[in-house]
Design a protein around this motif. Structure first.
Motif, PDB file in Angstrom:
ATOM      1  N   TRP A  25      88.626 -79.963 -23.412  1.00  0.00           N
ATOM      2  CA  TRP A  25      89.731 -79.557 -24.265  1.00  0.00           C
ATOM      3  C   TRP A  25      90.348 -80.736 -25.017  1.00  0.00           C
ATOM      4  O   TRP A  25      90.891 -80.570 -26.091  1.00  0.00           O
ATOM      5  N   GLY A  26      90.236 -81.937 -24.474  1.00  0.00           N
ATOM      6  CA  GLY A  26      90.801 -83.109 -25.142  1.00  0.00           C
ATOM      7  C   GLY A  26      90.039 -83.516 -26.383  1.00  0.00           C
ATOM      8  O   GLY A  26      90.558 -84.237 -27.238  1.00  0.00           O
ATOM      9  N   ALA A  27      88.806 -83.051 -26.537  1.00  0.00           N
ATOM     10  CA  ALA A  27      87.988 -83.408 -27.694  1.00  0.00           C
ATOM     11  C   ALA A  27      88.223 -82.484 -28.885  1.00  0.00           C
ATOM     12  O   ALA A  27      87.690 -82.732 -29.964  1.00  0.00           O
ATOM     13  N   LEU A  28      89.006 -81.444 -28.711  1.00  0.00           N
ATOM     14  CA  LEU A  28      89.228 -80.482 -29.786  1.00  0.00           C
ATOM     15  C   LEU A  28      90.485 -80.822 -30.580  1.00  0.00           C
ATOM     16  O   LEU A  28      91.460 -81.350 -30.043  1.00  0.00           O
ATOM     17  N   ASN A  29      90.459 -80.480 -31.848  1.00  0.00           N
ATOM     18  CA  ASN A  29      91.625 -80.637 -32.709  1.00  0.00           C
ATOM     19  C   ASN A  29      92.442 -79.346 -32.605  1.00  0.00           C
ATOM     20  O   ASN A  29      92.134 -78.359 -33.267  1.00  0.00           O
ATOM     21  N   TRP A  30      93.464 -79.357 -31.799  1.00  0.00           N
ATOM     22  CA  TRP A  30      94.246 -78.155 -31.537  1.00  0.00           C
ATOM     23  C   TRP A  30      95.161 -77.774 -32.698  1.00  0.00           C
ATOM     24  O   TRP A  30      95.824 -76.741 -32.655  1.00  0.00           O
ATOM     25  N   GLN A  31      95.197 -78.592 -33.740  1.00  0.00           N
ATOM     26  CA  GLN A  31      95.974 -78.235 -34.931  1.00  0.00           C
ATOM     27  C   GLN A  31      95.218 -77.233 -35.802  1.00  0.00           C
ATOM     28  O   GLN A  31      95.820 -76.498 -36.570  1.00  0.00           O
ATOM     29  N   LYS A  32      93.888 -77.216 -35.686  1.00  0.00           N
ATOM     30  CA  LYS A  32      93.056 -76.288 -36.474  1.00  0.00           C
ATOM     31  C   LYS A  32      92.373 -75.319 -35.519  1.00  0.00           C
ATOM     32  O   LYS A  32      91.230 -75.501 -35.138  1.00  0.00           O
ATOM     33  N   PRO A  55      97.820 -75.427 -26.210  1.00  0.00           N
ATOM     34  CA  PRO A  55      98.163 -76.848 -26.320  1.00  0.00           C
ATOM     35  C   PRO A  55      98.524 -77.244 -27.754  1.00  0.00           C
ATOM     36  O   PRO A  55      97.917 -76.777 -28.711  1.00  0.00           O
ATOM     37  N   GLU A  56      99.502 -78.083 -27.868  1.00  0.00           N
ATOM     38  CA  GLU A  56     100.027 -78.600 -29.136  1.00  0.00           C
ATOM     39  C   GLU A  56     100.687 -77.526 -29.998  1.00  0.00           C
ATOM     40  O   GLU A  56     100.953 -77.739 -31.164  1.00  0.00           O
ATOM     41  N   HIS A  57     100.934 -76.341 -29.436  1.00  0.00           N
ATOM     42  CA  HIS A  57     101.675 -75.263 -30.093  1.00  0.00           C
ATOM     43  C   HIS A  57     102.661 -74.680 -29.081  1.00  0.00           C
ATOM     44  O   HIS A  57     102.557 -73.508 -28.712  1.00  0.00           O
TER      45      HIS A  57
END
Length: 175
Positions: A25-32, A55-57
């Protein structure tokens, strides 16, 4: 209804299933986020969990696909390298094989069916072949089910031949 799917859903826990999912999960861009709509999908609202934080939302909650639905969506998009190892790495539970086979078989009329079938053959081997052999009842005489799988050695490759009521089919040509 819009929901999160794909690799993002695989990296979230799935409370309704006993599956492992992915762990990067840390390798993903959670903004997109990868967001799809159920209206344009053959699976409808199957496998979509209620809204949960992502995450990040922290202020928003989104409906999230469970691990099986996320794998099915990746197959629909022909992203087979992303879902490679589905049985051993993402699902990790053979109790869901029949359910997965039913949902995958719903794709049989799509243009990508041959790629999906090849992928399922590589992932599930003879389990997939048995399922399709029994579902494709038009090759059977009435209700006589005589399915014998034989391993044949031909040109240094191991192929499987299926025997159904006196007729032989090779798996990749059979489907």
């Amino acid at each position: 209804m819009e929901y999160i799917t794909g690799m993002y859903a695989l990296n979230m826990n799935s409370p309704d299933l006993e599956t492992c999912g992915d762990w990067h999960w840390g390798a993903l861009n959670w903004q997109k986020l990868h967001i799809e709509n159920t209206n344009s999908n053959i699976f409808g609202e199957y496998g979509i969990n209620k809204a949960r934080p992502v995450p990040e939302h922290p202020n928003n909650k989104y409906p999230i696909a469970n691990h099986i639905r996320a794998c099915l969506d990746l197959m629909l998009e022909s992203r087979f390298p992303c879902v490679q190892g589905m049985r051993e790495n993402f699902i990790c539970n053979d109790n869901y094989n029949e359910l997965i086979f039913e949902k995958v078989y719903m794709m049989r009329n799509l243009p990508i069916w041959y790629e999906v079938n090849d992928f399922m053959w590589r992932e599930y081997k003879l389990d997939w072949l048995r399922y399709v052999a029994i579902v494709r009842k038009k090759y059977f005489r009435k209700k006589q089910y005589c399915v014998v799988l034989k391993q044949c050695k031909k040109h240094y490759f191991h192929t499987y031949k299926i025997h159904i009521n006196e007729r032989y089919f090779y798996p990749l040509r059979f489907f």
